[in-house]
Design a protein around this motif. Sequence first.
Motif, PDB file in Angstrom:
ATOM      1  N   GLY A   2      46.171  34.931  46.145  1.00 37.81           N
ATOM      2  CA  GLY A   2      45.828  34.889  44.803  1.00 37.81           C
ATOM      3  C   GLY A   2      46.341  36.200  44.050  1.00 37.81           C
ATOM      4  N   SER A   3      46.269  37.592  44.594  1.00 39.56           N
ATOM      5  CA  SER A   3      46.775  38.683  43.999  1.00 39.56           C
ATOM      6  C   SER A   3      48.184  38.524  43.816  1.00 39.56           C
ATOM      7  N   SER A   4      49.202  37.936  44.566  1.00 41.14           N
ATOM      8  CA  SER A   4      50.350  37.972  44.290  1.00 41.14           C
ATOM      9  C   SER A   4      50.697  36.956  43.151  1.00 41.14           C
ATOM     10  N   LEU A   5      49.850  35.812  42.897  1.00 43.80           N
ATOM     11  CA  LEU A   5      49.953  34.927  41.724  1.00 43.80           C
ATOM     12  C   LEU A   5      49.682  35.513  40.565  1.00 43.80           C
ATOM     13  N   VAL A   6      48.291  36.477  40.660  1.00 43.89           N
ATOM     14  CA  VAL A   6      48.068  37.184  39.392  1.00 43.89           C
ATOM     15  C   VAL A   6      49.263  38.069  38.782  1.00 43.89           C
ATOM     16  N   HIS A   7      49.886  38.760  40.025  1.00 38.34           N
ATOM     17  CA  HIS A   7      50.940  39.518  39.582  1.00 38.34           C
ATOM     18  C   HIS A   7      52.584  39.047  39.068  1.00 38.34           C
ATOM     19  N   ALA A   8      52.502  37.882  39.668  1.00 38.77           N
ATOM     20  CA  ALA A   8      53.719  37.027  39.227  1.00 38.77           C
ATOM     21  C   ALA A   8      53.579  36.554  38.046  1.00 38.77           C
ATOM     22  N   VAL A   9      52.411  36.079  37.580  1.00 44.50           N
ATOM     23  CA  VAL A   9      52.368  35.515  36.144  1.00 44.50           C
ATOM     24  C   VAL A   9      52.210  36.786  35.049  1.00 44.50           C
ATOM     25  N   LEU A  10      51.740  37.923  35.499  1.00 42.84           N
ATOM     26  CA  LEU A  10      51.593  38.892  34.756  1.00 42.84           C
ATOM     27  C   LEU A  10      53.015  39.522  34.321  1.00 42.84           C
ATOM     28  N   GLN A  23      43.445  38.736  33.156  1.00 44.61           N
ATOM     29  CA  GLN A  23      42.197  38.489  33.585  1.00 44.61           C
ATOM     30  C   GLN A  23      42.313  36.954  33.564  1.00 44.61           C
ATOM     31  N   ASP A  24      43.001  35.911  32.723  1.00 45.23           N
ATOM     32  CA  ASP A  24      42.740  34.804  32.642  1.00 45.23           C
ATOM     33  C   ASP A  24      43.463  34.297  34.053  1.00 45.23           C
ATOM     34  N   GLN A  25      44.495  34.882  34.699  1.00 43.58           N
ATOM     35  CA  GLN A  25      45.094  34.562  35.691  1.00 43.58           C
ATOM     36  C   GLN A  25      44.178  34.636  36.972  1.00 43.58           C
ATOM     37  N   VAL A  26      43.262  35.862  36.965  1.00 44.29           N
ATOM     38  CA  VAL A  26      42.031  35.831  38.114  1.00 44.29           C
ATOM     39  C   VAL A  26      41.397  34.894  38.020  1.00 44.29           C
ATOM     40  N   GLY A  27      40.819  34.523  36.795  1.00 49.96           N
ATOM     41  CA  GLY A  27      39.787  33.397  36.616  1.00 49.96           C
ATOM     42  C   GLY A  27      40.280  32.117  37.115  1.00 49.96           C
ATOM     43  N   GLY A  28      41.519  32.069  36.900  1.00 53.41           N
ATOM     44  CA  GLY A  28      42.146  30.634  37.291  1.00 53.41           C
ATOM     45  C   GLY A  28      42.580  30.544  38.683  1.00 53.41           C
ATOM     46  N   CYS A  29      42.510  31.697  39.409  1.00 55.12           N
ATOM     47  CA  CYS A  29      42.982  31.495  40.794  1.00 55.12           C
ATOM     48  C   CYS A  29      42.345  31.964  41.822  1.00 55.12           C
ATOM     49  N   CYS A  30      40.867  32.486  41.316  1.00 54.55           N
ATOM     50  CA  CYS A  30      40.095  32.716  42.481  1.00 54.55           C
ATOM     51  C   CYS A  30      39.169  31.706  42.489  1.00 54.55           C
ATOM     52  N   SER A  32      35.898  31.035  42.704  1.00 58.09           N
ATOM     53  CA  SER A  32      34.422  31.483  42.561  1.00 58.09           C
ATOM     54  C   SER A  32      34.175  30.906  41.482  1.00 58.09           C
ATOM     55  N   GLU A  33      32.681  30.685  41.366  1.00 64.95           N
ATOM     56  CA  GLU A  33      32.163  30.180  39.868  1.00 64.95           C
ATOM     57  C   GLU A  33      32.255  31.431  39.119  1.00 64.95           C
ATOM     58  N   ALA A  34      32.221  32.676  39.657  1.00 63.58           N
ATOM     59  CA  ALA A  34      31.974  33.693  38.739  1.00 63.58           C
ATOM     60  C   ALA A  34      32.757  35.077  39.320  1.00 63.58           C
ATOM     61  N   THR A  35      33.597  35.356  38.919  1.00 65.33           N
ATOM     62  CA  THR A  35      34.423  36.621  39.338  1.00 65.33           C
ATOM     63  C   THR A  35      34.526  37.884  38.277  1.00 65.33           C
ATOM     64  N   VAL A  36      34.361  38.924  39.006  1.00 69.80           N
ATOM     65  CA  VAL A  36      34.625  40.308  38.292  1.00 69.80           C
ATOM     66  C   VAL A  36      36.007  40.914  38.979  1.00 69.80           C
ATOM     67  N   ALA A  37      37.014  41.320  38.004  1.00 75.09           N
ATOM     68  CA  ALA A  37      38.241  41.742  38.515  1.00 75.09           C
ATOM     69  C   ALA A  37      38.263  43.087  38.083  1.00 75.09           C
ATOM     70  N   ARG A  38      38.740  44.053  38.778  1.00 72.86           N
ATOM     71  CA  ARG A  38      39.117  45.301  38.299  1.00 72.86           C
ATOM     72  C   ARG A  38      40.363  46.060  38.889  1.00 72.86           C
ATOM     73  N   SER A  39      41.105  46.778  38.074  1.00 68.98           N
ATOM     74  CA  SER A  39      42.318  47.535  38.367  1.00 68.98           C
ATOM     75  C   SER A  39      42.143  48.731  37.834  1.00 68.98           C
ATOM     76  N   PRO A  40      42.450  49.922  38.795  1.00 69.66           N
ATOM     77  CA  PRO A  40      42.482  51.200  38.287  1.00 69.66           C
ATOM     78  C   PRO A  40      43.613  51.555  37.480  1.00 69.66           C
ATOM     79  N   PRO A  41      43.791  52.156  36.681  1.00 72.41           N
ATOM     80  CA  PRO A  41      44.727  52.666  36.024  1.00 72.41           C
ATOM     81  C   PRO A  41      45.977  53.047  36.482  1.00 72.41           C
ATOM     82  N   GLY A  42      47.195  52.755  36.055  1.00 70.61           N
ATOM     83  CA  GLY A  42      48.336  52.949  36.747  1.00 70.61           C
ATOM     84  C   GLY A  42      49.152  51.867  37.134  1.00 70.61           C
ATOM     85  N   LEU A  43      50.517  52.089  37.464  1.00 67.46           N
ATOM     86  CA  LEU A  43      51.395  50.860  38.272  1.00 67.46           C
ATOM     87  C   LEU A  43      51.726  51.388  39.680  1.00 67.46           C
TER      88      LEU A  43
END
Length: 90
Positions: A2-10, A23-30, A32-43
Motif C-alpha cells: 500500500g505504501s508503494s502505491l501511495v508513493h506512485a500516485v503521489l 491522503q486520498d490514496q491512503v484512504g483508498g488503498c488501506c 480499514s474502515e478508518a485510517t489515520v496516516a502520518r508522515s514526518p516532514p521531509g523527503l
Amino acid sequence: AGSSLVHAVLWVEQLLTTGGGWQDQVGGCCPSEATVARSPPGLPLRVAPEPIPLKPAFRQALESRLALVFTGTPRLAKGLLVEVLRRWWA
C-alpha cells in the motif's frame, strides 16, 4: 504494498502539477474502515497508515449519518489551496 502505491500516485500527481497530496490514496488503498496516516516532514515521504478500530455501535452510528454526494464538479487540491490562502490573507 500500500505504501508503494501511495508513493506512485503521489509521484504522478506531482508530475501533473495537480498540487495533490497522499491522503486520498491512503484512504483508498488501506483495507480499514478508518485510517489515520502520518508522515514526518521531509523527503522522501514516509507515509505510515494506522487502522483505527471502530466499535460496531459507533460504526453503525457513522453509517447512518454519512452520505456520499457526487456533484460532477472536478476539483484540484491546488485550486483549493489557492482559495484557502486567498481567504486567509484577505
